[in-house]
Design an enzyme around this catalytic site. Sequence first.
Site, PDB file in Angstrom:
ATOM      1  N   ASP B 141       1.024 -37.324 -24.103  1.00 54.99           N
ATOM      2  CA  ASP B 141      -0.149 -36.452 -24.239  1.00 54.99           C
ATOM      3  C   ASP B 141      -0.632 -36.083 -22.839  1.00 54.99           C
ATOM      4  OD1 ASP B 141       0.263 -37.497 -26.828  1.00 54.99           O
ATOM      5  OD2 ASP B 141      -1.869 -37.364 -27.317  1.00 54.99           O
ATOM      6  N   LYS B 204      -3.053 -29.804 -28.361  1.00 49.28           N
ATOM      7  CA  LYS B 204      -4.068 -30.786 -28.720  1.00 49.28           C
ATOM      8  C   LYS B 204      -5.403 -30.341 -28.152  1.00 49.28           C
ATOM      9  CE  LYS B 204      -5.072 -35.684 -27.678  1.00 49.28           C
ATOM     10  NZ  LYS B 204      -4.540 -36.942 -27.110  1.00 49.28           N
ATOM     11  N   LYS B 240      -2.931 -30.997 -32.834  1.00 52.95           N
ATOM     12  CA  LYS B 240      -3.615 -32.291 -32.881  1.00 52.95           C
ATOM     13  C   LYS B 240      -5.064 -32.145 -32.444  1.00 52.95           C
ATOM     14  CE  LYS B 240      -3.670 -36.931 -30.825  1.00 52.95           C
ATOM     15  NZ  LYS B 240      -3.013 -37.880 -29.912  1.00 52.95           N
TER      16      LYS B 240
END
Lengths: 474, 304
Positions: B141, B204, B240
């Site tokens: 991430d 995300k 996400k």
Amino acid sequence: MFEYAPAPESVRPPIKEHYGLFIGGEFTDAEDGAVFKSVNPSTEEALFTVAEAGEADVAKAVAAARQAQETVWGPMSGAERGKYLFRIARLLQERAREFAVAESMDNGKPIKETRDFDVPTAAQHFFYHAGWADKLAYAGLGADPRPLGVVGQVIPWNFPLLMLAWKIAPALACGNTVVLKPAETTPLTALMFAELCQEADLPPGVVNILPGAGAAGAAVVNSAVDKVAFTGSTAVGRAIAKAVAGSRKKVTLELGGKAANIVFDDAPIDQAVEGVVNGIFFNQGHVCCAGSRLLVQESVADDVLARLKARVETLRVGDPLDKNTDIGAINSAEQLARIRALAETGAGEGADVWQPACDLPERGFWFRPTVFTGVQQSMRIAQEEIFGPVLSVLTFRTPDEAIAKANNTPYGLSAGVWTEKGSKILWAAERLRAGVVWANTFNQFDAASPFGGLKESGYGREGGRQGLEAYLDV
Amino acid sequence: MGSILSGAEAASLVRALPGVDAVGLEARAAGLSTRSVKTTSKAHAIDLAISMIDLTTLEGADTPGKVRSLAAKAIRPDGDAPATAAVCVYPSMVAAAKEALAGSGVKVASVATGFPAGQVPLDVRLADTEAAVRAGADEIDMVINRGAFLAGDLERVFHEIKAVKAAAGDARLKVILETGELATYDAVRRASWLAMYAGADFIKTSTGKVGVNATLPVTLLMMQAVRDYRALTGVQVGVKPAGGIRNTKDAIKYLVTVNETLGDDWLSNEWFRFGASSLLNDLLMQRQKLKTGRYSGPDYVTVD
């Protein structure tokens, strides 16, 4: 697939087996004993019976309204009238869920809409006009504007309670009393409203509700009222205008529409698609200001149509009392036949028809959301009001062409403009011949915002300061 | 997959994207929030949401013990509830997480690239990424360079994401846009596309470390971006939302939005994740309620 389980609304309003006419604060049967049935359009089952008003009943109601206006409501101070209106507004809020369910059952529209739009907006109209009742001197309509007297009001079936509120709230705030005829297919919430008036201790005769069909409406128009307010079809509006011509009766008319929703190539496309869907499929398209013509710039037409179809595929058609239903039942067999007939002319005249693959219930009146592409100005589906979930898609090349096509209709109720460019919004709004022009949104209503039409869409405004003028002697 | 675009091409494509109408976007998100998900569909949604969680701990105080506790919860949250998708930790905790999750099928996700601010030199960010992958991270991430993005240097942002993608190797790359710092919907749309053009496997919303984290309108906008990106390129990218999704009701709103914006293709933890920590226990409590008909309390789910 993530399927939603049925989520039926559990509240059931206390619907009586039979309702009378509401005259002089009491429920009473018709002089000639006539009754008719109101049907749930999603099941075709009868919901209740109701007395049908005839000429004698109309005369009685007008006399009751006259007496109430001259002896109680007219002389009453604005502040006192305001108190009653606030009380009605609060009661509507308290009973919001009952009214929402009843409206959905009698009309066929989804509970989502009655719960989130019809009933709250109706209450808002009473709150808004309650505030005006003691401030009429500041409405810019003269130092001491007087009421007109007794007002005859005839309302349609598409927003039964909300149209009642649009009519009754300003009339009462301005010191008039009313005789209101709800539509033949949707009298329920008007009768529940009559019960609510009793509960609010509204003086007898201030509000009179006379269910009935066209004949009852004509009787109201031709009775000894001082003003006629009508919302409905242009054909009936024309007949009313003729009937009152030459008399001292005032009249305001809110009639049909064939609104253009113009999507320019610099529009926020995803939001424009939402707006187009809301514009035509809100309330099954039973909306006089529905965006029934999509005018999309040719350069983005393919993209917009692909997104539009994908979005329409997700609409949930079915049981109006399921909280997840987006599109409910068509209000009546008669209206369904009218929609079918006009939709058939679209295919017959060469437009391409598209419908999502959704299941429809077996009983009741249903029509799939429908998108016609390749529509030309000369086709009937581009000109005539369908009043159903049917969208006609046309294209344009330049802004001038968009305006020309949008204005090329006998109607002039509403229009929509979609572009990220503010100057283009102002440019278009100046040129569109419509009573309401929405920019980057559609079908937004507020009690403080005047609503009404140009050309064959009628005259007079409802809502806002401007709407008071329709109920005052100025 | 690597991007075939140059930085200049990507930047110019991104700048030409149509605008977002904020009022309309928020109205659509609010409309989706009114869906009523009950009984069987609620049970299905709860299990689906559990399986989509990246169970996260990102604290200075994280220890191998804390990570083991979280890993055990991720593998077997409660009774027959499904496992979560991943456990998300700092790079220094990846080894501990990898060991604790071995053989379970639950992935190890690691934040990297100088998380959460990303305000360190690029070579440090790349080394951070490589270290996490070496320690066994299945997913990375990363944070984008918001400073460069807001300064208008889209090419630099693009090249940095590409470089991290290369450093991440086989690990799936989630690109954190930190939408709370990008502030406008137009910027979120541009950043989404820039990340996808640069090779993001997931986009995300947030780090969870700033004032505004995931919101439904922002996530809806990002869903529209991945939908349109696949229509244009054939490449599917995941979404996400992270930070601020704390209860079942909120999670279901997100699933409804996936369902009606993206459909079946995204309705699995391969393509949709929740970055969350406290959400899991609320889902478990709601799950118990559906099963037993009684509301349980916080003492009937584990504190990890």
